[in-house]
Design an enzyme around this catalytic site. Structure first.
Site, mmCIF file in Angstrom:
data_model
loop_
_atom_site.group_PDB
_atom_site.id
_atom_site.type_symbol
_atom_site.label_atom_id
_atom_site.label_comp_id
_atom_site.label_asym_id
_atom_site.label_seq_id
_atom_site.Cartn_x
_atom_site.Cartn_y
_atom_site.Cartn_z
ATOM 1 N N LYS A 1 -16.445 -7.607 2.996
ATOM 2 C CA LYS A 1 -17.220 -8.399 2.038
ATOM 3 C C LYS A 1 -16.975 -9.885 2.248
ATOM 4 O O LYS A 1 -17.910 -10.682 2.242
ATOM 5 C CB LYS A 1 -16.842 -8.005 0.605
ATOM 6 C CG LYS A 1 -17.220 -6.584 0.229
ATOM 7 C CD LYS A 1 -16.716 -6.262 -1.186
ATOM 8 C CE LYS A 1 -16.135 -4.881 -1.262
ATOM 9 N NZ LYS A 1 -15.362 -4.668 -2.511
ATOM 10 N N THR B 1 -12.208 -2.667 2.593
ATOM 11 C CA THR B 1 -13.620 -3.031 2.596
ATOM 12 C C THR B 1 -13.761 -4.461 2.078
ATOM 13 O O THR B 1 -14.756 -5.126 2.367
ATOM 14 C CB THR B 1 -14.451 -2.087 1.705
ATOM 15 O OG1 THR B 1 -13.802 -1.953 0.435
ATOM 16 C CG2 THR B 1 -14.613 -0.731 2.353
ATOM 17 N N LYS C 1 -7.571 -7.835 -4.416
ATOM 18 C CA LYS C 1 -7.472 -6.402 -4.142
ATOM 19 C C LYS C 1 -6.417 -5.847 -5.091
ATOM 20 O O LYS C 1 -5.725 -6.622 -5.759
ATOM 21 C CB LYS C 1 -7.067 -6.148 -2.677
ATOM 22 C CG LYS C 1 -5.878 -7.010 -2.204
ATOM 23 C CD LYS C 1 -5.534 -6.763 -0.746
ATOM 24 C CE LYS C 1 -6.419 -7.458 0.266
ATOM 25 N NZ LYS C 1 -7.203 -6.542 1.067
ATOM 26 N N ARG C 2 -6.277 -4.511 -5.180
ATOM 27 C CA ARG C 2 -5.205 -3.975 -6.007
ATOM 28 C C ARG C 2 -3.871 -4.581 -5.574
ATOM 29 O O ARG C 2 -3.669 -4.896 -4.402
ATOM 30 C CB ARG C 2 -5.158 -2.436 -5.877
ATOM 31 C CG ARG C 2 -6.297 -1.720 -6.553
ATOM 32 C CD ARG C 2 -6.325 -1.979 -8.056
ATOM 33 N NE ARG C 2 -5.215 -1.321 -8.719
ATOM 34 C CZ ARG C 2 -5.331 -0.285 -9.551
ATOM 35 N NH1 ARG C 2 -6.529 0.207 -9.841
ATOM 36 N NH2 ARG C 2 -4.279 0.248 -10.118
ATOM 37 N N HIS D 1 -8.097 9.066 3.198
ATOM 38 C CA HIS D 1 -8.086 7.637 2.874
ATOM 39 C C HIS D 1 -6.719 6.999 2.957
ATOM 40 O O HIS D 1 -6.563 5.844 2.557
ATOM 41 C CB HIS D 1 -8.618 7.415 1.453
ATOM 42 C CG HIS D 1 -10.103 7.503 1.334
ATOM 43 N ND1 HIS D 1 -10.925 6.434 1.539
ATOM 44 C CD2 HIS D 1 -10.903 8.551 1.046
ATOM 45 C CE1 HIS D 1 -12.190 6.804 1.373
ATOM 46 N NE2 HIS D 1 -12.193 8.090 1.069
ATOM 47 N N LYS E 1 0.187 -4.245 0.546
ATOM 48 C CA LYS E 1 -0.860 -5.256 0.736
ATOM 49 C C LYS E 1 -0.268 -6.666 0.813
ATOM 50 O O LYS E 1 -0.934 -7.614 1.195
ATOM 51 C CB LYS E 1 -1.902 -5.164 -0.375
ATOM 52 C CG LYS E 1 -2.778 -3.885 -0.292
ATOM 53 C CD LYS E 1 -3.733 -3.799 -1.478
ATOM 54 C CE LYS E 1 -4.565 -2.536 -1.532
ATOM 55 N NZ LYS E 1 -5.772 -2.587 -0.686
HETATM 56 C C1 PLP Z 1 -14.043 -4.114 -2.420
HETATM 57 C C2 PLP Z 1 -13.252 -3.903 -3.637
HETATM 58 C C3 PLP Z 1 -11.958 -3.382 -3.538
HETATM 59 C C4 PLP Z 1 -11.307 -3.041 -2.219
HETATM 60 O O1 PLP Z 1 -10.686 -4.197 -1.695
HETATM 61 P P1 PLP Z 1 -9.664 -4.092 -0.467
HETATM 62 O O2 PLP Z 1 -9.439 -5.538 -0.128
HETATM 63 O O3 PLP Z 1 -10.389 -3.377 0.626
HETATM 64 O O4 PLP Z 1 -8.460 -3.393 -0.942
HETATM 65 C C5 PLP Z 1 -11.236 -3.187 -4.707
HETATM 66 N N1 PLP Z 1 -11.758 -3.485 -5.910
HETATM 67 C C6 PLP Z 1 -13.005 -4.007 -6.037
HETATM 68 C C7 PLP Z 1 -13.514 -4.332 -7.396
HETATM 69 C C8 PLP Z 1 -13.791 -4.225 -4.915
HETATM 70 O O5 PLP Z 1 -15.021 -4.714 -5.062
#
Ligand code: PLP
Length: 835
Positions: free
Chosen positions: A679, A675, A567-568, A375, A573
């Site tokens: 979304k 991911t 995101k985190r 990952h 990022k």
């Molecule tokens: C989808 C999701 C992530 C991952 O987000 P990225 O933009 O791909 O880093 C992290 N936390 C939650 C709660 C999510 O639903």
């Protein structure tokens, strides 16, 4: 109706519907009242909202149990099953998802209404199991949903953390961590299985010995033994009979009370032993990257892996004649990152030490059983454990790893005679400074497949962090690009857009997303469809605006462009690049109030690891900019900045559907897949992003005319790095960038305190490890184009529809089908067709 003979047999006509299984609103209503009384011991007059929620949750769970029991029986009979080993699962709230998957949402709404309650209010009663940090744990949850929906016999294995990822509060602009007490009000979704428990040994030493046939063996004499107990959560597939298991392990002391110690007076010693054992599954490590040197973390990994493998061996035996010798035929075991990679050594131990199988045979079984998902490309994120710590906790496993390594390096020597440098790099033991076990090497050597999570990521794995392994085992490497479940992330969280899509193309897109949703493309040219699309997006934005006001007090305009990054929080990022763009907009608007740009609301969300100083400072930075911008009357209705606290699955379900722009701006070559990018786009947002992770494939699918691309490529970044990157050069030659950095340094955003953000500005000017300054101008220009495009509403909506219609590839159903074909070789098993 015959009220005297309630029963389940469908052969008996006109029976009252069973209160545990009936699917009409009448049956559901009676069930809620019964559960309120017999489970919660409450009557309606004094029931709290939580009592009602619990009664409803048990009602929905009851309706899964029959299918679940049949699915477990089917799994035990199946010839092959998938086991997904993951230290993290982030499933989100269960209630609404379970109602949707069972197909009882509307009946339940009606039943609840008849009781004088509001279903939406009850749904928000549920806290979510935050048993993961972010993307990796959420991926595991999307995969469980797809496995269940595709009717693949499978079990998710993990840890039942008593405290999940902390809740985030923002105080004075800073993150505050609050303990996540998700079990405090009880968890109606799990079923405790005290009879499914295993002993997990720790520490001690090993002794040579001989078995009854006189063969040399090793006996592990552990220092202590912990008990792992199973807690099962049903995972229902969408509109199928199949309900899979998420099995999480809780650690306990072997004897709940050590009476012997008590009798000789060592009361505290006895209790202490209990405490130490229970500590293992106490808390999730809140870091996205591995925690160095934390003994408890290694204990957690070994604990859940050992319980899971012992459980698999037991289930295999239940089928009759299931010898551990055929383990690999029965199971495909996926390692979600290196967190469960100790499984390679533990399966060897179980097969060789406990079941008397010869080493060579055991090694074949092991390799055929496991597959490993990588990952990360960040070299600092590759897990390693120091030898002394490892030996102290897992002395037998260290011996086994040494023996695997000895045999492995013999093969390497034959393949590359005299190449000692390569030997050193490939070794399972890192000997550069101190000595460490390299978990990624162990996972790759002990598996038959290694996969990255996006095309670019897999290619970079082969070229960089796993180059030597790739050259040795090229046949092991495959790519499986991540995906997300369209059930939770569209049907559940965005009912408006889902209804529109279904009206346009029928509802087959929910399970056959890739083929069916494409048919939406023609509707991009239909003005009335575009109008309906726009209205749904506005409704979603309106809802988020209300929530923002409730949670932060900031009033935002739902007509403005919603520009969202959730995101985190991580330097790679680049939330701070987004922040630099806000400052540039602010300066430009101050200078030229008639600037032709759309009003914009920039929304952030995400947790920072509690020990990651710069990530926490970035949160403070964003909130400080928000204070200045939102407090400036000239910015009213031009620019707003929001930090939405406590980003989690539930909040994501509100946020993703409300976005116009999705920020996917990581430094190229750093994000494995992402991911969140999927979304957003599946919910009609347009992406502004770099060529990183799955962005590359999203761009390919939606077309460059529907994607705002900027920044250096991974290759250009690597070259710039090689030639010696000098961020100051970019700073010196860019007047606006200079002005922004000087404004920050002047204390303009920190009430005159010029030192507050100095660690950030210093990092940018002196190192800029993540190339913000190199990508700055490209990003600003691209944001300008996105703003201009947004001014043309018709064009924007068209692009939004095209995005959604072309995103079908990113359903996790497609990912799971690829795992099934390329790696697991498991056939779906249709529970509803089994009797
Ligand atoms: C989808 C999701 C992530 C991952 O987000 P990225 O933009 O791909 O880093 C992290 N936390 C939650 C709660 C999510 O639903």
């Amino acid at each position: 109706m015959n009220q005297k003979h309630p029963g389940r047999s469908s052969a008996m006509p006109r029976l009252r519907e069973d209160v545990r299984t009936g699917l009409t609103s009448e049956a559901i209503k009676s069930a809620i009242l019964e559960n309120l009384y017999y489970v919660q011991a409450r009557i309606p007059r004094i029931a709290t909202q939580n009592d009602w929620y619990m009664a409803l949750a048990y009602t929905v769970r009851d309706r899964m149990l029959d299918r679940w029991v049949r699915s477990i029986a089917a799994l035990q009979r199946s010839s092959r099953a998938v086991c997904y080993l993951s230290a993290e699962f982030l499933p989100g709230p269960h209630l609404a998802n379970a109602m949707m998957n069972l197909g009882i949402y509307e009946q339940t709404r009606e039943a609840v209404k008849q009781l004088g309650l509001d279903l939406d209010v009850l749904i928000t009663q549920e806290g979510e199991p935050g048993l993961g940090n972010g993307g990796l744990g959420r991926l595991a949850a999307c995969f469980l949903d797809s496995l269940a929906t595709l009717e693949v016999p499978s079990i998710g294995y993990g840890i039942r953390y008593e405290f999940g990822i902390f809740d985030q509060e923002i105080r004075d602009g800073w993150q505050r961590e609050i303990t996540d007490k998700w079990l405090a009000l009880g968890n109606p979704w799990e079923i405790a299985r005290p009879e499914i428990a295993y002993y997990v040994p720790f520490g001690g030493h090993t002794e040579p010995c001989y078995d009854e046939k006189g063969r040399y063996r090793v006996r592990w004499v552990p220092e202590r033994v912990v008990k792992g107990m199973a807690y099962d959560t049903p995972i229902p597939g969408y509109h199928v009979e199949n309900v899979n298991i998420l099995r999480l392990w809780k650690s306990e002391a072997c004897e709940s009370f050590d009476f012997q110690a008590f009798n000789i007076g060592d009361y505290y010693g006895a209790v202490e032993e209990k405490l130490v054992s229970e500590t293992i599954s106490k808390v999730l490590y809140p870091n996205d990257e591995p925690t160095v040197g934390k003994q408890l973390r290694l204990a957690q990994q070994f604990f859940f892996v050992s319980c899971s493998l012992q459980d698999m061996i037991r289930i295999h035996g239940l089928g009759g004649g299931g010898l551990p010798d055929t383990f690999d035929e029965r199971y495909a075991v996926q390692l979600n990152d290196t967190h469960p990679s100790i499984a390679v050594a533990e399966l060897m131990r179980l097969l060789v030490d406990e079941h008397g199988i010869e080493w060579e045979r055991a090694w074949e079984i092991t390799k055929k059983t496991f597959a490993y998902t990588n990952h990360t490309l960040l070299p600092e994120a590759l897990e390693k454990w120091s030898l002394p710590l490892f030996r102290k906790m897992l002395p037998r496993h260290l011996e086994i790893i040494f023996e695997i390594n000895r045999r492995f390096l013999e093969d390497v020597r034959l393949a590359y005679p005299g190449d000692d440098e390569r030997l050193r790099r490939l070794s399972l033991i890192d000997e550069t400074d101190d000595r460490y076990v390299r978990m990624a090497n162990l996972a790759a050597v002990g598996s038959h497949a290694v996969n990255g999570v996006a095309a670019l990521h897999t290619e970079l794995l082969k070229k960089t962090v796993m180059k030597d392994i790739f050259e040795l085992f090229p046949e092991k490497f495959v790519n499986v690009t991540n995906g997300v479940t369209p059930r939770r992330w569209m049907v559940l969280s965005n009912p408006g857009i889902s209804r529109l899509i279904t009206q346009a193309v029928g509802d087959a897109w929910i399970c056959n997303t890739q083929d069916e949703i494409r048919r939406l493309e023609g509707f991009a040219d239909d003005p009335s469809f575009r109008d309906a699309w726009y209205r749904v997006k506005q409704e979603n934005k309106q809802k988020l605006a209300c929530l923002i006001r409730e949670r932060t007090g900031v009033v935002v305009n739902p007509q403005s462009l919603f520009d969202i990054q959730v995101k985190r929080i991580h330097e790679y990022k680049r939330q701070h690049l987004n922040a630099l763009h806000i400052i540039s907009q602010y300066i430009r608007l101050k200078r030229n109030p008639s600037l032709n740009v759309p009003p914009r609301t920039v929304i952030f969300g995400g947790k920072a690891a509690p020990g990651y100083f710069l990530a926490k400072l970035i949160i403070k930075f964003i909130n400080s900019i928000a204070e200045v911008v939102n407090g400036d009357p000239e910015m009213a209705d031009r620019l707003k900045v929001v930090f939405f606290p406590d980003f989690n699955v539930q909040n994501g379900q509100w946020i993703y559907p409300a976005a116009d722009i999705s920020e996917q701006i990581s430094t190229a070559g750093k994000e494995a897949s992402g991911t969140g990018n999927m979304k957003f786009s599946l919910n009609g947002a347009l992406t502004i992003g770099t060529l990183d992770g799955a962005n590359v494939e999203i761009l390919e699918e939606v077309g460059s005319e529907n994607f705002f691309l900027f920044g250096l490529t991974a290759e250009e970044i690597a070259n710039l790095n090689m030639l010696g990157y000098n961020p100051r050069a970019f700073y010196e030659k860019n007047e606006e960038l200079k002005e922004i950095i000087e404004l920050i340094r002047s204390g303009f955003f920190s009430k005159g305190d010029g030192s507050l953000f100095q660690p950030l500005t210093d990092a940018l000017l002196n190192r800029d490890e993540y190339f913000l300054l190199a990508d700055y101008q490209s990003y600003i220009d691209c944001q300008g184009e996105a703003g201009t495009a947004y001014l043309d509403r018709d064009r924007w909506i068209r692009m939004s529809i095209l995005n959604v219609s072309r995103m079908g590839r990113f359903s996790s159903d497609r990912s799971i089908r690829e795992y099934l074909e390329k790696i697991w070789r498991v056939e779906p098993l249709m529970v509803n067709r089994e009797k």
